[in-house]
Design a protein around this motif. Structure first.
Motif, PDB file in Angstrom:
ATOM      1  N   ASN A 142       0.841  -1.203   0.000  1.00  0.00           N
ATOM      2  CA  ASN A 142       0.000   0.000   0.000  1.00  0.00           C
ATOM      3  C   ASN A 142       0.869   1.245   0.000  1.00  0.00           C
ATOM      4  O   ASN A 142       1.057   1.864   1.037  1.00  0.00           O
ATOM      5  CB  ASN A 142      -0.881   0.052   1.250  1.00  0.00           C
ATOM      6  CG  ASN A 142      -1.867  -1.081   1.312  1.00  0.00           C
ATOM      7  OD1 ASN A 142      -1.899  -1.940   0.459  1.00  0.00           O
ATOM      8  ND2 ASN A 142      -2.677  -1.089   2.326  1.00  0.00           N
ATOM      9  N   TYR A 143       1.365   1.605  -1.107  1.00  0.00           N
ATOM     10  CA  TYR A 143       2.161   2.825  -1.187  1.00  0.00           C
ATOM     11  C   TYR A 143       1.529   3.764  -2.190  1.00  0.00           C
ATOM     12  O   TYR A 143       1.314   3.404  -3.340  1.00  0.00           O
ATOM     13  CB  TYR A 143       3.612   2.520  -1.585  1.00  0.00           C
ATOM     14  CG  TYR A 143       4.296   1.630  -0.589  1.00  0.00           C
ATOM     15  CD1 TYR A 143       4.663   2.118   0.664  1.00  0.00           C
ATOM     16  CD2 TYR A 143       4.543   0.300  -0.876  1.00  0.00           C
ATOM     17  CE1 TYR A 143       5.275   1.302   1.601  1.00  0.00           C
ATOM     18  CE2 TYR A 143       5.160  -0.521   0.054  1.00  0.00           C
ATOM     19  CZ  TYR A 143       5.518  -0.009   1.275  1.00  0.00           C
ATOM     20  OH  TYR A 143       6.108  -0.816   2.205  1.00  0.00           O
ATOM     21  N   VAL A 196       2.278   7.307  -3.716  1.00  0.00           N
ATOM     22  CA  VAL A 196       3.308   8.325  -3.815  1.00  0.00           C
ATOM     23  C   VAL A 196       2.670   9.712  -3.756  1.00  0.00           C
ATOM     24  O   VAL A 196       1.726  10.010  -4.475  1.00  0.00           O
ATOM     25  CB  VAL A 196       4.113   8.159  -5.125  1.00  0.00           C
ATOM     26  CG1 VAL A 196       5.143   9.257  -5.268  1.00  0.00           C
ATOM     27  CG2 VAL A 196       4.761   6.796  -5.166  1.00  0.00           C
ATOM     28  N   GLY A 197       3.204  10.541  -2.847  1.00  0.00           N
ATOM     29  CA  GLY A 197       2.780  11.933  -2.779  1.00  0.00           C
ATOM     30  C   GLY A 197       1.505  12.200  -2.009  1.00  0.00           C
ATOM     31  O   GLY A 197       1.101  13.346  -1.888  1.00  0.00           O
ATOM     32  N   ARG A 198       0.838  11.211  -1.518  1.00  0.00           N
ATOM     33  CA  ARG A 198      -0.423  11.405  -0.794  1.00  0.00           C
ATOM     34  C   ARG A 198      -0.325  10.730   0.565  1.00  0.00           C
ATOM     35  O   ARG A 198      -0.821   9.637   0.774  1.00  0.00           O
ATOM     36  CB  ARG A 198      -1.594  10.823  -1.574  1.00  0.00           C
ATOM     37  CG  ARG A 198      -1.685  11.281  -2.991  1.00  0.00           C
ATOM     38  CD  ARG A 198      -2.751  12.285  -3.372  1.00  0.00           C
ATOM     39  NE  ARG A 198      -3.864  12.507  -2.546  1.00  0.00           N
ATOM     40  CZ  ARG A 198      -5.110  12.158  -2.855  1.00  0.00           C
ATOM     41  NH1 ARG A 198      -5.376  11.500  -3.945  1.00  0.00           N
ATOM     42  NH2 ARG A 198      -6.098  12.490  -2.043  1.00  0.00           N
ATOM     43  N   GLN A 199       0.321  11.402   1.509  1.00  0.00           N
ATOM     44  CA  GLN A 199       0.556  10.797   2.812  1.00  0.00           C
ATOM     45  C   GLN A 199      -0.730  10.483   3.565  1.00  0.00           C
ATOM     46  O   GLN A 199      -0.813   9.481   4.259  1.00  0.00           O
ATOM     47  CB  GLN A 199       1.455  11.689   3.660  1.00  0.00           C
ATOM     48  CG  GLN A 199       2.877  11.700   3.167  1.00  0.00           C
ATOM     49  CD  GLN A 199       3.771  12.523   4.075  1.00  0.00           C
ATOM     50  OE1 GLN A 199       3.304  13.294   4.889  1.00  0.00           O
ATOM     51  NE2 GLN A 199       5.071  12.349   3.909  1.00  0.00           N
ATOM     52  N   SER A 200      -1.745  11.329   3.425  1.00  0.00           N
ATOM     53  CA  SER A 200      -2.996  11.062   4.137  1.00  0.00           C
ATOM     54  C   SER A 200      -3.658   9.794   3.615  1.00  0.00           C
ATOM     55  O   SER A 200      -4.189   8.993   4.390  1.00  0.00           O
ATOM     56  CB  SER A 200      -3.950  12.244   4.009  1.00  0.00           C
ATOM     57  OG  SER A 200      -4.291  12.469   2.652  1.00  0.00           O
ATOM     58  N   MET A 227      -2.053   7.294   2.096  1.00  0.00           N
ATOM     59  CA  MET A 227      -1.189   6.190   2.463  1.00  0.00           C
ATOM     60  C   MET A 227      -1.405   5.811   3.932  1.00  0.00           C
ATOM     61  O   MET A 227      -1.453   4.626   4.273  1.00  0.00           O
ATOM     62  CB  MET A 227       0.279   6.536   2.212  1.00  0.00           C
ATOM     63  CG  MET A 227       1.190   5.335   2.336  1.00  0.00           C
ATOM     64  SD  MET A 227       2.861   5.610   1.734  1.00  0.00           S
ATOM     65  CE  MET A 227       3.513   6.649   3.017  1.00  0.00           C
ATOM     66  N   GLY A 228      -1.563   6.802   4.806  1.00  0.00           N
ATOM     67  CA  GLY A 228      -1.816   6.522   6.217  1.00  0.00           C
ATOM     68  C   GLY A 228      -3.102   5.744   6.411  1.00  0.00           C
ATOM     69  O   GLY A 228      -3.160   4.802   7.210  1.00  0.00           O
ATOM     70  N   TYR A 229      -4.134   6.113   5.672  1.00  0.00           N
ATOM     71  CA  TYR A 229      -5.407   5.399   5.744  1.00  0.00           C
ATOM     72  C   TYR A 229      -5.231   3.953   5.283  1.00  0.00           C
ATOM     73  O   TYR A 229      -5.695   3.015   5.943  1.00  0.00           O
ATOM     74  CB  TYR A 229      -6.452   6.107   4.882  1.00  0.00           C
ATOM     75  CG  TYR A 229      -7.723   5.324   4.714  1.00  0.00           C
ATOM     76  CD1 TYR A 229      -8.682   5.311   5.722  1.00  0.00           C
ATOM     77  CD2 TYR A 229      -7.965   4.588   3.558  1.00  0.00           C
ATOM     78  CE1 TYR A 229      -9.855   4.578   5.572  1.00  0.00           C
ATOM     79  CE2 TYR A 229      -9.131   3.859   3.406  1.00  0.00           C
ATOM     80  CZ  TYR A 229     -10.057   3.859   4.414  1.00  0.00           C
ATOM     81  OH  TYR A 229     -11.212   3.132   4.269  1.00  0.00           O
ATOM     82  N   GLU A 230      -4.563   3.757   4.154  1.00  0.00           N
ATOM     83  CA  GLU A 230      -4.362   2.417   3.606  1.00  0.00           C
ATOM     84  C   GLU A 230      -3.533   1.544   4.546  1.00  0.00           C
ATOM     85  O   GLU A 230      -3.837   0.381   4.753  1.00  0.00           O
ATOM     86  CB  GLU A 230      -3.688   2.492   2.231  1.00  0.00           C
ATOM     87  CG  GLU A 230      -4.532   3.147   1.165  1.00  0.00           C
ATOM     88  CD  GLU A 230      -5.767   2.362   0.806  1.00  0.00           C
ATOM     89  OE1 GLU A 230      -5.748   1.117   0.878  1.00  0.00           O
ATOM     90  OE2 GLU A 230      -6.776   2.987   0.449  1.00  0.00           O
TER      91      GLU A 230
END
Length: 101
Positions: A36-37, A39-43, A45-48
């Motif tokens: 679950n990566y 790129v560029g969307r930390q929010s 990625m954190g949810y995933e």
């Protein structure tokens, strides 16, 4: 709820074929088997990663906190592999089936 009781309930669910199918689909929905990566969307990625960690904890409990958990997990995976797969079609490409353009 204490962890041991939760593990017992999980094993009870995994005792039936329907329960194993449910848990497999739940783990698939949580995307436990894919990285679950984003790129560029930390929010995002954190949810995933958070969603995936719940699935990983279910697997850990099944494997580590129960005597027959690993055997049930293997059975669940074998049954999932043996189920007929639905053919996923992309609507865009569906229009090209059969040579009709």
């Amino acid at each position: 709820m204490e962890k041991q009781r939760f593990a017992e309930l999980l094993v009870n669910v995994m005792q039936t074929q329907t329960g194993r199918e449910f848990i497999y689909e739940l783990l698939d929905t949580m995307e436990v088997h894919v990285p679950n990566y984003v790129v560029g969307r930390q929010s995002v990625m954190g949810y995933e990663i958070g969603r995936r960690s719940v699935g990983e904890e279910l697997l850990r409990m099944l494997r580590d906190d129960t005597e027959e958990g690993l055997q049930l997990e293997l059975l669940m995976r074998q049954e999932a592999r043996d189920r007929p797969k639905e053919k996923h079609k992309d609507e865009f490409y569906d229009q090209f089936e059969g040579g009709n353009v």
